[in-house]
Design a protein around this motif. Structure first.
Motif, PDB file in Angstrom:
ATOM      1  N   MET A 121       0.807  -1.212   0.000  1.00  0.00           N
ATOM      2  CA  MET A 121       0.000   0.000   0.000  1.00  0.00           C
ATOM      3  C   MET A 121       0.842   1.265   0.000  1.00  0.00           C
ATOM      4  N   ALA A 122       2.039   1.189   0.574  1.00  0.00           N
ATOM      5  CA  ALA A 122       2.892   2.372   0.627  1.00  0.00           C
ATOM      6  C   ALA A 122       3.271   2.846  -0.767  1.00  0.00           C
ATOM      7  N   ALA A 123       3.361   1.904  -1.702  1.00  0.00           N
ATOM      8  CA  ALA A 123       3.697   2.277  -3.082  1.00  0.00           C
ATOM      9  C   ALA A 123       2.607   3.134  -3.712  1.00  0.00           C
ATOM     10  N   VAL A 124       1.383   3.005  -3.208  1.00  0.00           N
ATOM     11  CA  VAL A 124       0.252   3.762  -3.753  1.00  0.00           C
ATOM     12  C   VAL A 124      -0.018   5.023  -2.935  1.00  0.00           C
ATOM     13  N   PHE A 125      -0.062   4.881  -1.596  1.00  0.00           N
ATOM     14  CA  PHE A 125      -0.492   5.968  -0.724  1.00  0.00           C
ATOM     15  C   PHE A 125       0.646   6.732  -0.060  1.00  0.00           C
ATOM     16  N   GLY A 126       1.858   6.158  -0.050  1.00  0.00           N
ATOM     17  CA  GLY A 126       2.929   6.697   0.772  1.00  0.00           C
ATOM     18  C   GLY A 126       2.910   6.029   2.137  1.00  0.00           C
ATOM     19  N   ASP A 127       4.036   6.069   2.831  1.00  0.00           N
ATOM     20  CA  ASP A 127       4.182   5.322   4.081  1.00  0.00           C
ATOM     21  C   ASP A 127       3.203   5.774   5.153  1.00  0.00           C
ATOM     22  N   GLU A 128       3.114   7.078   5.400  1.00  0.00           N
ATOM     23  CA  GLU A 128       2.274   7.568   6.495  1.00  0.00           C
ATOM     24  C   GLU A 128       0.804   7.272   6.246  1.00  0.00           C
ATOM     25  N   ALA A 129       0.324   7.561   5.036  1.00  0.00           N
ATOM     26  CA  ALA A 129      -1.082   7.324   4.734  1.00  0.00           C
ATOM     27  C   ALA A 129      -1.412   5.840   4.761  1.00  0.00           C
TER      28      ALA A 129
END
Length: 277
Positions: A223-231
């Protein structure tokens, strides 16, 4: 004039159809590519990109009612431009995490947009929906290519909401009196787990869709690849890592405001079966 932003999205497209069907108008839909917009007949398609504030200002000409999705773009610029254009009432889609998970970064960003709107001098209505049924679209490629769903927190049940129900409440807030200065938390009719969502999609497709529960770490990497780590980390908290009673509560706001029962996840799956085939 009513302007619907995000007009080709899951909520905006449903809202335009509802507004058109009930005779509200005139109507205008904001999109990045007006030539490709499939709006109902009579709806004006206008181009604008919230990443470029100057581009959407012409779309506000003559607009008195505005539908806005929080964090769609430069919210401060959008709200300022709406006020200067003479917009009288803004219906804003925020997030239920403002009240259930205020410590999370994305929730704080949504709250900041809510405050900008409240301080703008325009009338406002704020909608705070829970997890969207359409989030299951993230599984579409896996179901088509491998026939499986891979996700964490398989058995955490959230009162997932059909995007069309958000649109229905927005239509009421835009066209009926009594909703200015109100904040509404919106949910679906019942809790539904990720495993049950996969089962609903399988029933619609008429074949098995095995559910494979994965770890939070594996889900975060994807998911980080799509939203970024924090989101992505925040989304995983809300999916099951840090749920609370406030998040899990089923509310009847949709039926109370629209007069129709909230739509189920099963209904959403049936309506979108073609995407998973």
């Amino acid at each position: 004039m009513i302007l619907v932003t995000g007009a080709t999205g899951n909520i905006g497209s449903a809202l335009l159809r509802e507004l058109h069907a009930c005779g509200a108008g005139p109507l205008r839909g904001l999109t990045r590519d007006a030539a490709r917009a499939a709006f109902p007949e009579g709806v004006e398609a206008v181009e604008g990109d919230f990443a470029e504030p100057e581009s959407f200002k012409p779309a506000l000409d003559g607009v008195r009612l505005l539908f806005l999705v929080s964090r769609l773009g430069s919210d401060a610029d959008i709200i300022k431009a709406a006020r200067l254009a003479g917009v009288e009432h803004v219906v804003l889609v925020s997030s239920i995490t403002v009240q259930t998970h205020p410590h999370l970064g994305p929730a704080g960003e949504n709250l900041a947009v809510e405050r900008l709107l409240k301080d703008s001098g325009m009338a406002w209505t704020i909608l705070r929906p829970t997890q969207f049924a359409s989030n299951a679209l993230m599984w579409a490629a896996s179901i088509r290519d491998h026939g499986t769903v891979r996700a964490p927190y398989a058995d955490t049940g959230l009162p997932t909401i059909h995007p069309a129900d958000i649109a229905s409440v927005a239509r009421v807030a835009l066209t009926e009196p009594g909703h200015q200065g109100r904040t509404y938390a919106l949910t679906g009719p019942e809790p539904v787990t990720a495993r049950q969502q996969a089962e609903a999609i399988a029933a619609t497709l008429g074949r098995d869709v095995p559910f494979i529960e994965i770890s939070r770490q594996e889900a975060l990497a994807q998911m980080a690849a799509v939203f970024g780590d924090e989101a992505a980390d925040a989304v995983l908290d809300v999916m099951g890592g840090d749920v609370n009673d406030e998040l899990l509560m089923v509310r009847d706001t949709v039926s109370r405001l629209t007069g129709s029962p909230a739509r189920s996840f099963q209904q959403w799956a049936a309506e979108n079966a073609g995407i998973f085939r």
